[in-house]
Structures are given as structure tokens and as C-alpha cells.
Scaffold this active site. Structure first.
Site, short mmCIF file in Angstrom:
data_model
loop_
_atom_site.label_atom_id
_atom_site.label_comp_id
_atom_site.label_asym_id
_atom_site.label_seq_id
_atom_site.Cartn_x
_atom_site.Cartn_y
_atom_site.Cartn_z
N GLY A 11 -20.67 1.75 53.56
CA GLY A 11 -20.28 0.55 53.02
C GLY A 11 -19.89 0.52 51.66
O GLY A 11 -20.11 1.71 51.01
N ALA A 80 -24.92 -4.63 57.68
CA ALA A 80 -24.96 -6.12 58.21
C ALA A 80 -23.58 -6.07 58.57
O ALA A 80 -22.60 -5.46 58.27
CB ALA A 80 -25.12 -7.08 56.82
N SER A 123 -27.75 -12.85 50.09
CA SER A 123 -26.45 -13.14 49.75
C SER A 123 -26.54 -14.66 48.98
O SER A 123 -27.26 -15.45 49.61
CB SER A 123 -25.55 -13.05 50.76
N GLU A 125 -24.24 -16.34 49.83
CA GLU A 125 -23.57 -17.47 51.03
C GLU A 125 -24.89 -18.10 51.45
O GLU A 125 -24.76 -19.44 52.37
CB GLU A 125 -23.14 -16.41 51.98
N TYR A 147 -22.87 -16.16 59.46
CA TYR A 147 -23.32 -15.22 58.45
C TYR A 147 -24.37 -15.75 57.59
O TYR A 147 -25.43 -15.18 57.30
CB TYR A 147 -22.11 -14.65 57.75
N ARG A 182 -13.72 -2.18 47.91
CA ARG A 182 -13.91 -3.45 48.75
C ARG A 182 -13.31 -3.37 50.13
O ARG A 182 -12.07 -2.98 50.28
CB ARG A 182 -13.60 -4.81 48.25
P1 NAP Z 1 -19.58 -3.62 53.97
O1 NAP Z 1 -18.85 -2.94 53.11
O2 NAP Z 1 -19.26 -4.31 54.90
O3 NAP Z 1 -20.96 -2.67 54.59
C1 NAP Z 1 -21.67 -3.09 55.66
C2 NAP Z 1 -22.23 -1.60 56.22
O4 NAP Z 1 -23.15 -1.95 57.31
C3 NAP Z 1 -21.14 -0.92 56.45
O5 NAP Z 1 -21.47 0.36 56.41
C4 NAP Z 1 -21.49 -0.86 58.27
O6 NAP Z 1 -21.16 0.08 58.84
C5 NAP Z 1 -22.97 -1.07 58.57
N1 NAP Z 1 -23.47 -1.70 59.61
C6 NAP Z 1 -22.90 -2.83 60.03
N2 NAP Z 1 -23.59 -3.02 61.38
C7 NAP Z 1 -24.34 -2.04 61.51
C8 NAP Z 1 -25.24 -1.87 62.45
N3 NAP Z 1 -25.60 -2.51 63.63
N4 NAP Z 1 -26.17 -0.66 62.16
C9 NAP Z 1 -26.10 -0.10 61.10
N5 NAP Z 1 -25.20 0.02 60.41
C10 NAP Z 1 -24.31 -1.05 60.40
O7 NAP Z 1 -20.87 -4.42 53.06
P2 NAP Z 1 -20.92 -4.43 51.41
O8 NAP Z 1 -19.97 -5.29 50.46
O9 NAP Z 1 -21.18 -3.02 50.96
O10 NAP Z 1 -22.41 -5.11 51.38
C11 NAP Z 1 -23.58 -4.54 51.68
C12 NAP Z 1 -24.70 -5.60 51.95
O11 NAP Z 1 -24.77 -6.79 51.13
C13 NAP Z 1 -24.51 -6.44 53.23
O12 NAP Z 1 -25.79 -6.74 53.85
C14 NAP Z 1 -23.77 -7.46 52.73
O13 NAP Z 1 -24.09 -8.57 53.81
C15 NAP Z 1 -24.53 -7.76 51.57
N6 NAP Z 1 -23.87 -8.60 50.63
C16 NAP Z 1 -22.86 -8.53 50.01
C17 NAP Z 1 -22.19 -8.89 49.00
C18 NAP Z 1 -20.91 -8.43 48.52
O14 NAP Z 1 -20.25 -9.38 47.68
N7 NAP Z 1 -20.06 -7.37 48.64
C19 NAP Z 1 -22.80 -10.03 48.18
C20 NAP Z 1 -24.28 -10.50 48.91
C21 NAP Z 1 -24.64 -9.70 49.84
P3 NAP Z 1 -19.61 0.53 59.53
O15 NAP Z 1 -18.90 1.25 58.54
O16 NAP Z 1 -19.84 1.43 60.77
O17 NAP Z 1 -18.96 -0.83 60.05
O1 F7E Z 2 -13.78 -15.00 50.65
C1 F7E Z 2 -11.30 -17.58 50.28
C2 F7E Z 2 -12.37 -17.82 51.42
O2 F7E Z 2 -13.99 -13.23 52.43
C3 F7E Z 2 -14.12 -15.49 49.41
C4 F7E Z 2 -18.96 -11.32 51.72
O3 F7E Z 2 -19.30 -10.07 50.85
O4 F7E Z 2 -19.41 -12.53 49.46
C5 F7E Z 2 -18.41 -12.24 50.61
O5 F7E Z 2 -18.27 -13.39 51.26
C6 F7E Z 2 -13.22 -17.00 49.27
C7 F7E Z 2 -13.73 -17.91 50.26
O6 F7E Z 2 -15.65 -13.43 50.61
C8 F7E Z 2 -8.66 -16.14 51.85
O7 F7E Z 2 -12.00 -19.18 51.97
C9 F7E Z 2 -8.72 -17.85 50.63
O8 F7E Z 2 -13.87 -19.21 49.97
O9 F7E Z 2 -13.62 -12.58 49.88
P1 F7E Z 2 -14.19 -13.48 50.89
P2 F7E Z 2 -17.18 -14.35 50.97
O10 F7E Z 2 -16.87 -15.34 52.37
O11 F7E Z 2 -17.29 -15.34 49.78
C10 F7E Z 2 -20.68 -13.00 49.91
C11 F7E Z 2 -21.42 -13.37 48.74
C12 F7E Z 2 -21.32 -12.06 51.06
O12 F7E Z 2 -22.60 -12.10 51.28
C13 F7E Z 2 -20.42 -11.69 52.08
O13 F7E Z 2 -20.86 -10.59 52.82
O14 F7E Z 2 -11.94 -16.63 49.37
N1 F7E Z 2 -10.03 -17.21 50.78
N2 F7E Z 2 -7.89 -17.22 51.47
C14 F7E Z 2 -9.76 -16.23 51.63
N3 F7E Z 2 -10.64 -15.23 52.04
C15 F7E Z 2 -10.23 -14.17 52.84
N4 F7E Z 2 -11.21 -13.29 53.25
N5 F7E Z 2 -9.25 -14.22 53.17
C16 F7E Z 2 -8.20 -15.00 52.74
O15 F7E Z 2 -6.93 -14.77 53.16
#
Ligand code: NAP
Ligand code: F7E
Length: 321
Positions: A11, A80, A123, A125, A147, A182
Site C-alpha cells: 500500500g 485494511a 485514523s 475518520e 470504515y 496514493r
Molecule cells: P492502502 O494504500 O489502501 O493500503 C492498504 C493495504 O492493505 C494494501 O496493501 C492492501 O493490499 C492491504 N490489504 C487489504 N486487505 C488485506 C487483507 N485482508 N489482508 C492483508 N492485506 C490486506 O492504504 P494506506 O493509505 O497505505 O494506509 C495504510 C493504513 O493506514 C490503512 O490501515 C489505512 O486504513 C490507515 N490510514 C490511512 C490514512 C491515509 O490518509 N492514508 C490515514 C489514517 C489511517 P492490496 O494491495 O492487495 O489491496
Molecule cells: O476523501 C471528498 C470526500 O477519499 C476526502 C483514507 O485514507 O483518509 C482517507 O479517507 C474528501 C471527502 O479520503 C471526491 O467526500 C469530493 O470528504 O480522499 P478521500 P477520506 O475519505 O478522508 C482517512 C484519514 C483514512 O483513514 C482513509 O483510509 O474528499 N471528495 N469529491 C471526494 N473523495 C473522493 N474519494 N472522490 C471524489 O470524487
């Protein structure tokens, strides 16, 4: 050589964390789930330095077997179902991976080696319809999606295993963090990719949902440093990680389009399909605990993040074109 075990290594965060851990001298074991196609795009450049193993957060036996075989001293649970809209279409699957998956990993630690240090990817969220501004470790949760609900479970089971079994289990409450790696469906990357396509005449418009939603967006490379720092402390704890600044989706568009000399108003179309059943309107962090206790700090600011993402997509798509 310390061994770090990373779930979700392919990821966005997994790829940056693997780079950091290798630099710090760890042997990195990365867990991926079985798939009929190889999905190593983000870690291709690291494949000769890391050990890739197959396992799944659905499957307790695979976690037990992998910990027994590789004996890590640190586990980073990044895997996740992480896309919020998908969590309304697949709520049970989201709960099984994003919530119960955490328990399965904690159980594996408890049975194989309770001394393993554990990081849980919690998160912002979880704050959802926020009950306090800005949000800190003490702000109550009000999740707004399956989520978010699943992440609240993951957070509390981490604390519960810390308190029940004395595990070193830390929870990082990370606000949105982005990068050129991303996933394309998240709004920031959807925008940077579309800006590049429009500039290179590969697309004509960008369809988005709610432009007024506000997020606290930082750079993923800075955030993985905080994950590592949390596991180097004397005691496990919960930490909020964010920039302390909030920007709207509209502002993100404005800066991204302006960076290539375009006006977003001419290309962005609002589309009902991208609105959510329940929105998180405003997130803004108070990361003062992490700054004070971990000594953590940002290197990339909001504008640098936006332009970095647009530049990377311009480069990628120019080559493709
Ligand atoms: P991501 O790019 O969606 O990566 C998630 C990873 O989880 C992928 O490698 C996916 O594998 C793997 N996965 C999904 N289901 C699985 C399963 N059943 N068993 C094993 N692996 C599995 O997410 P990220 O942005 O790197 O985020 C990393 C973590 O931080 C996640 O838990 C996310 O919810 C959390 N988080 C992210 C953010 C953010 O803004 N990025 C903020 C707060 C928390 P595949 O490639 O095979 O799908
Ligand atoms: O949306 C708005 C949408 O999907 C951000 C994940 O990494 O961060 C991420 O969750 C905002 C929302 O991220 C579109 O409604 C408008 O308000 O980029 P997003 P997210 O939902 O904040 C948290 C911290 C995590 O933990 C999660 O794993 O943008 N928005 N127009 C849109 N969002 C998307 N995806 N697509 C649109 O077209």
C-alpha cells in the site's frame, strides 16, 4: 538485525515505511495477500531488499505461522480495506479486515511472542462528525462510515490488549496523508492525475463530489517516521499525527490546477455520484503530544504536497503519452 513485519506493505504507507526501516537497518518482512496478478508497483524498487510473504488478515492461521517463522520484534499493521466509499458497499468485509483483522494479529502476538511491539494504523475518520476542534487523543469518537466504525474497534482492541495482556501496542491516529503513490480513487490523487491529463490533453474534465469538505492533509513520507517513533518509546500510547492545518477539496483543486497554469473552475464538474451517504465535513488535528513526546515534525507543507503530486503525475503521463 532487528526484524520488522509489515502488513499492507504494497500500500501507499507500506512502501514508504519499508524504505525507512531498510535505512534504519531492519530486516523487513512484508505480508501481501494472494492475488492472481502481481501488485508490487509501489515496492518494485525494494523487491531485492525485502522478504515478501503471503498471508491475510482474514486468516488467523496464516498470521500465527508467519510470526512463528519470522520472529519479528516490531509489527506495523497497515493492512485494511481503506477506501471510505467502499465501506458502505462492503461493510461486513470492511469490518472483517479493518476491525477483526486487528484482533487476529494481536492474538497471534499473544500466542507467539508477547514481547513483539505492535503499531495499529488508526485514523482521523474515527472523529467523523467532530465533537471538538481541533481533535486530539482525548477527543471522543463519532465515526460516520463503516470504515470509521471499524477503525474505532481496531483502536480500542489495541488499547484493550495493552491493558489486558500488557502488550506494547501503540495506536497512531493519523490524519489524511498523501503522496504520488496514493491510490487513484482518493480525492488528492484523483485531482493530481486529472490535472496532468487535462494539461496533456488526455482528458477534458474532472468530476468530483463535495468540494467543501475540509481535511488535514500531510505527506505520507513524514507520517511513517511517526509510526516508527511510536514503537521506540519506553511505553506504548496513542498519538494524533497531522499538520494542524485544514484545507478544502476546492482549495486543493485551485492550487493543483494553478500549478500548471489552469483555472479549476473551467474543468471541475460536481457529480452526485461522488457524494457520500454521511460526510465528514471538517478534520483538523492537534498533534502537540507527538511533537512533544516523539519529537516528530513535518518536512513537507500543504502547497509542497499538492505541487509534488501534480509534478509526479505530469512526469508519469508525459512518458505514457
Ligand atoms: P492502502 O494504500 O489502501 O493500503 C492498504 C493495504 O492493505 C494494501 O496493501 C492492501 O493490499 C492491504 N490489504 C487489504 N486487505 C488485506 C487483507 N485482508 N489482508 C492483508 N492485506 C490486506 O492504504 P494506506 O493509505 O497505505 O494506509 C495504510 C493504513 O493506514 C490503512 O490501515 C489505512 O486504513 C490507515 N490510514 C490511512 C490514512 C491515509 O490518509 N492514508 C490515514 C489514517 C489511517 P492490496 O494491495 O492487495 O489491496
Ligand atoms: O476523501 C471528498 C470526500 O477519499 C476526502 C483514507 O485514507 O483518509 C482517507 O479517507 C474528501 C471527502 O479520503 C471526491 O467526500 C469530493 O470528504 O480522499 P478521500 P477520506 O475519505 O478522508 C482517512 C484519514 C483514512 O483513514 C482513509 O483510509 O474528499 N471528495 N469529491 C471526494 N473523495 C473522493 N474519494 N472522490 C471524489 O470524487
Amino acid at each position: 538485525m532487528p526484524v520488522a513485519f509489515v502488513t499492507g506493505i504494497n500500500g501507499q504507507d507500506g512502501s514508504y515505511l519499508a524504505e525507512l526501516l531498510l535505512k534504519k537497518g531492519y530486516k523487513v518482512v512484508g505480508m501481501v495477500r494472494r492475488s492472481s496478478t502481481m501488485n508490487y508497483e509501489r515496492i518494485e524498487h525494494l523487491m531485492d531488499q525485502i522478504t515478501i510473504v503471503q498471508g491475510d488478515l482474514h486468516d488467523q492461521g496464516s498470521l500465527l505461522g508467519l510470526l512463528e517463522e519470522h520472529r519479528p520484534s516490531e509489527i506495523y499493521n497497515l493492512a485494511a480495506q481503506s477506501f471510505v466509499p467502499t465501506s458502505w458497499n462492503q461493510p461486513a468485509l470492511t469490518g472483517d479486515i479493518t476491525a477483526l483483522g486487528v484482533t487476529r494479529m494481536l492474538e497471534a502476538i499473544r500466542f507467539i511472542d508477547p514481547k513483539i511491539r505492535f503499531y495499529q494504523a488508526s485514523s482521523s475518520e474515527m472523529f467523523g462528525k467532530v465533537l471538538e476542534v481541533p481533535q486530539s487523543e482525548n477527543t471522543p469518537f463519532y465515526p460516520r462510515s463503516p470504515y470509521g466504525v471499524a477503525k474505532v474497534y481496531g483502536h480500542w482492541i489495541t488499547i484493550n490488549y495493552r491493558e489486558s495482556f500488557n502488550l506494547f501496542a501503540a495506536s497512531g491516529i493519523l490524519f489524511n496523508h498523501e503522496s504520488p503513490r496514493r491510490g487513484l480513487e482518493f480525492v488528492t490523487r484523483k485531482i493530481s492525475d486529472a490535472v496532468a491529463r487535462i494539461k496533456l490533453e488526455l482528458a477534458k474534465e474532472l468530476r468530483l463530489g463535495n468540494l467543501e469538505a475540509q481535511r488535514d492533509w500531510g505527506f505520507a513520507g513524514d507520517y511513517v517516521e511517526a509510526m516508527w517513533l511510536m514503537l521506540q518509546q519506553a511505553e506504548p500510547d496513542n498519538y494524533v499525527i497531522g499538520t494542524g492545518e485544514s484545507h478544502s477539496v476546492r482549495e486543493f483543486c485551485e492550487i493543483a490546477f494553478a500549478h500548471v497554469g489552469l483555472d479549476y473552475k473551467q474543468y471541475v464538474v460536481q457529480d452526485e455520484r461522488f457524494y457520500r451517504p454521511a460526510e465528514v465535513d471538517l478534520l483538523i488535528s492537534d498533534p502537540s503530544l507527538a511533537k512533544k513526546k516523539l519529537g516528530w515534525n513535518l518536512k513537507v507543507d500543504f502547497k509542497q504536497l499538492v505541487t509534488m503530486m501534480v509534478d509526479a503525475d505530469m512526469k508519469r503521463l508525459r512518458v505514457k503519452k
